[in-house]
Design an enzyme around this catalytic site. Structure first.
Site, short mmCIF file in Angstrom:
data_model
loop_
_atom_site.label_atom_id
_atom_site.label_comp_id
_atom_site.label_asym_id
_atom_site.label_seq_id
_atom_site.Cartn_x
_atom_site.Cartn_y
_atom_site.Cartn_z
N GLU A 289 3.68 -2.60 11.46
CA GLU A 289 3.54 -2.68 12.97
C GLU A 289 4.55 -1.91 13.70
OE1 GLU A 289 3.04 -6.80 13.87
OE2 GLU A 289 1.54 -6.99 12.31
N GLU B 47 -5.93 -7.53 6.21
CA GLU B 47 -5.78 -8.85 6.63
C GLU B 47 -7.17 -9.31 7.34
OE1 GLU B 47 -2.25 -8.97 9.15
OE2 GLU B 47 -1.09 -7.60 7.64
N TRP C 9 -7.44 -12.60 5.14
CA TRP C 9 -6.47 -13.21 5.61
C TRP C 9 -6.36 -14.63 5.56
CZ3 TRP C 9 -2.33 -10.64 4.66
CH2 TRP C 9 -0.87 -11.09 5.26
O1 G3I Z 1 7.86 -22.52 6.61
C1 G3I Z 1 8.03 -22.95 8.19
C2 G3I Z 1 7.93 -24.43 8.13
O2 G3I Z 1 9.15 -24.94 7.30
C3 G3I Z 1 8.18 -24.94 9.57
O3 G3I Z 1 8.13 -26.50 9.52
C4 G3I Z 1 7.15 -24.27 10.35
C5 G3I Z 1 7.02 -24.98 11.92
O4 G3I Z 1 8.00 -24.20 12.39
O5 G3I Z 1 7.03 -23.14 10.29
C6 G3I Z 1 6.73 -22.75 9.04
O6 G3I Z 1 7.04 -20.91 9.02
C7 G3I Z 1 5.70 -20.76 9.63
C8 G3I Z 1 5.22 -19.46 8.61
O7 G3I Z 1 4.02 -18.80 9.00
C9 G3I Z 1 4.72 -20.29 7.44
O8 G3I Z 1 3.74 -21.16 7.82
C10 G3I Z 1 6.14 -19.63 10.91
O9 G3I Z 1 6.69 -20.67 11.91
C11 G3I Z 1 5.13 -18.73 11.42
O10 G3I Z 1 5.52 -17.95 12.60
C12 G3I Z 1 4.46 -17.90 10.31
O11 G3I Z 1 3.32 -17.20 10.89
C13 G3I Z 1 2.82 -16.28 10.03
C14 G3I Z 1 3.02 -15.06 11.09
O12 G3I Z 1 2.42 -13.80 10.27
C15 G3I Z 1 4.43 -14.64 11.23
O13 G3I Z 1 5.22 -14.32 10.05
C16 G3I Z 1 1.74 -16.46 9.59
O14 G3I Z 1 1.11 -17.36 8.79
C17 G3I Z 1 0.80 -15.26 9.09
O15 G3I Z 1 -0.36 -15.25 8.96
C18 G3I Z 1 1.06 -13.86 9.97
O16 G3I Z 1 0.46 -12.93 9.42
C19 G3I Z 1 0.84 -11.51 10.05
C20 G3I Z 1 1.01 -10.55 9.01
O17 G3I Z 1 1.98 -10.96 8.09
C21 G3I Z 1 1.22 -9.03 9.73
N1 G3I Z 1 -0.15 -9.03 10.69
C22 G3I Z 1 -0.26 -10.01 11.50
C23 G3I Z 1 -0.49 -11.38 10.82
C24 G3I Z 1 -1.00 -12.31 11.94
O18 G3I Z 1 0.14 -12.63 12.72
#
Ligand code: G3I
Length: 453
Positions: free
Chosen positions: A259, A365, A412
């Site tokens: 991205e 995804e 995804w």
């Molecule tokens: O692991 C922590 C946990 O310890 C904590 O209690 C909780 C509450 O804050 O957060 C958890 O981390 C989260 C993580 O996902 C694991 O669940 C993050 O806050 C959250 O921001 C993260 O979101 C991910 C997002 O990317 C940002 O990294 C989504 O699961 C994931 O599906 C999403 O995937 C992205 C791709 O990597 C790139 N393309 C877009 C796609 C959707 O945004």
């Protein structure tokens, strides 16, 4: 050329008015003399709705439905079935079966000639013998987490249906890069990434690494870096080299940069990587990865690639620079889409840009939102069938790619309530192929149907 004056026009208008007022039952002044059968609507596993247009002075219609295109046989009750409306709901049919229908109008008690013949195939009820990976000639992937690969219920479906996995979060920078020690060396935490790598190895699955550099997964140390740009770049090079080296021969492909381009403008995203490493940061990151492992496949990955041509062209400009230096192998279209967009043609057009560059194509995804407009409060059958149609479109486009350009089509997440979409948006949604009970949805059937066409 004869001159027409006001009188001529006035008479012509009067004649037209007289003709219209003489027509009966509000029929069109001169309608079609033979009905036109329309495409089937509301196609399900057990039936469909046949529809057709009216004929001039038609009082009823005769509907034929058959399993043979020559109508040598008829469905019970559908041999000249008389109907006074313009549609018929045909039910209690076999799934995944071809049917044909045609109509005739009845005018003054006489049947018109046959309409055109419409072919329709009822939707598939997939048996246990049909799996996603079993029907595809490309990797079928799914985004996973350490918790879910350790869960027997997820593990069973992962192993049955998929032959590739992507770490949804476990292999991102914020998951692995935990800071710098007193000597300025990177502190690594391999716990989560190793869990994914081990699962792929234990199950003989292809492993797509996601993602070495992404502006939404920047460790605080780098986001707030106080050193020089050269020192920043050296840390990023050390990180990429160490991670790629550790997983050499275990990770089959990497999203090296994720991205990098802004939506709409197509401009380079003003990330900390651009600020500290320059506008050619992507080339530098790909070169670090290529130097660490000349075999692993290197991908650029981005979203809205099929719907935002300015953004796609800007991404392709980055990719063309990488191609020029033989630093890239493929391009990931994330495919976070909706039941009603993009069109199949938009996806085909966008994918052609990658085929023309001899790149591997990864639909990386895929999820298909059915409630982006928050206009439903439950997963309706109508939305479910539309989602299934869209999944079928996506898979048909991917499956039609030249073999040399096929890599993987990755979903995804496994079941609807695993999806990031439910965390990101307030309204309910049902974006994946399996429901909360791990049951196959019509969207799953759409995937299989595309591979059987
Ligand atoms: O692991 C922590 C946990 O310890 C904590 O209690 C909780 C509450 O804050 O957060 C958890 O981390 C989260 C993580 O996902 C694991 O669940 C993050 O806050 C959250 O921001 C993260 O979101 C991910 C997002 O990317 C940002 O990294 C989504 O699961 C994931 O599906 C999403 O995937 C992205 C791709 O990597 C790139 N393309 C877009 C796609 C959707 O945004």
């Amino acid at each position: 050329m004869k001159k027409y004056n006001f009188k001529h026009i006035y008479v012509a208008v009067l004649c037209l008015f007289f003709a219209v007022s003489c027509s009966e039952d509000n029929d069109p002044v001169i309608g079609p003399l033979v009905p036109k059968a329309n495409e089937a609507q509301d196609v399900k596993t057990t039936g469909f709705t046949a529809t057709w247009g009216r004929v001039f002075r038609g009082t009823a219609y005769q509907l034929d439905v058959s399993e043979t295109s020559d109508f040598s046989t008829f469905l019970d009750g559908y041999n000249s079935k008389e109907i006074t409306s313009f549609l018929a709901v045909i039910e209690e049919l076999d799934d995944n079966t071809n049917y044909y229908y045609r109509v005739r109008g009845i005018v003054d008690g006489v049947a018109t000639p046959n309409s055109n013949v419409v072919a329709v195939k009822t939707r598939l009820i997939p048996g246990d013998d049909l799996t996603l990976k079993g029907e595809a000639d490309f990797f079928v992937g799914v985004a996973v987490s350490p918790e879910r690969v350790a869960d027997p219920a997820h593990d069973e479906v992962y192993q049955r249906e998929f032959n590739s996995i992507t770490a949804e979060n476990a292999m991102k920078m914020r998951s692995i890069f935990k800071g710098l020690d007193a000597s300025g060396n990177i502190i690594y935490d391999w716990t989560e990434s190793d869990a994914i790598v081990d699962y792929a190895e234990d199950n003989g699955m292809n492993l797509h690494g996601h993602a070495l550099v992404w502006h939404e997964s920047v460790p605080d140390t780098l986001a707030n870096f106080g050193g020089s740009n050269a020192e920043f770049e050296s840390i990023v090079e050390d990180y990429i080299t160490t991670v790629v080296d550790r997983y050499e021969g275990k990770v089959d492909s990497w999203d090296v940069v994720n991205e990098a381009v802004e939506e709409g403008s197509g401009g380079l995203r003003a990330s900390v990587f651009v600020q500290k490493m320059g506008v050619d940061f992507a080339t530098k990151c790909f070169r670090f990865a290529r130097n660490a492992d000349p075999v692993v496949k290197l991908f650029y990955n981005d979203f809205n690639m099929t719907t935002d041509s300015a953004k796609r062209n800007a991404a392709l400009s980055i990719v063309d620079d990488l191609i020029a230096e033989d630093l890239i192998d493929g391009f990931g279209f994330q495919m976070h889409i909706s039941f009603n967009f993009p069109s199949k043609e938009e996806i085909e057009t966008a994918a052609a840009d990658l085929v023309s560059r001899n790149l591997l194509v990864h639909f990386s995804e895929l999820d298909v939102r059915v409630n982006a407009s928050a206009d439903i409060t439950e997963f309706t059958e109508e939305r479910s069938l539309a989602q299934s149609d869209k999944v079928r479109d996506v898979v048909e486009v991917y499956d039609a790619l030249p073999a040399a350009n096929k890599y993987a089509l990755s979903i995804w997440g496994l079941k609807d309530d695993d999806s990031w979409i439910l965390d990101r948006f307030p309204q309910d949604d049902w974006p994946l192929l399996f429901d909360e009970e791990f049951e196959k949805k019509p969207a799953f059937s759409g995937f299989i149907e595309a591979l059987q066409n």
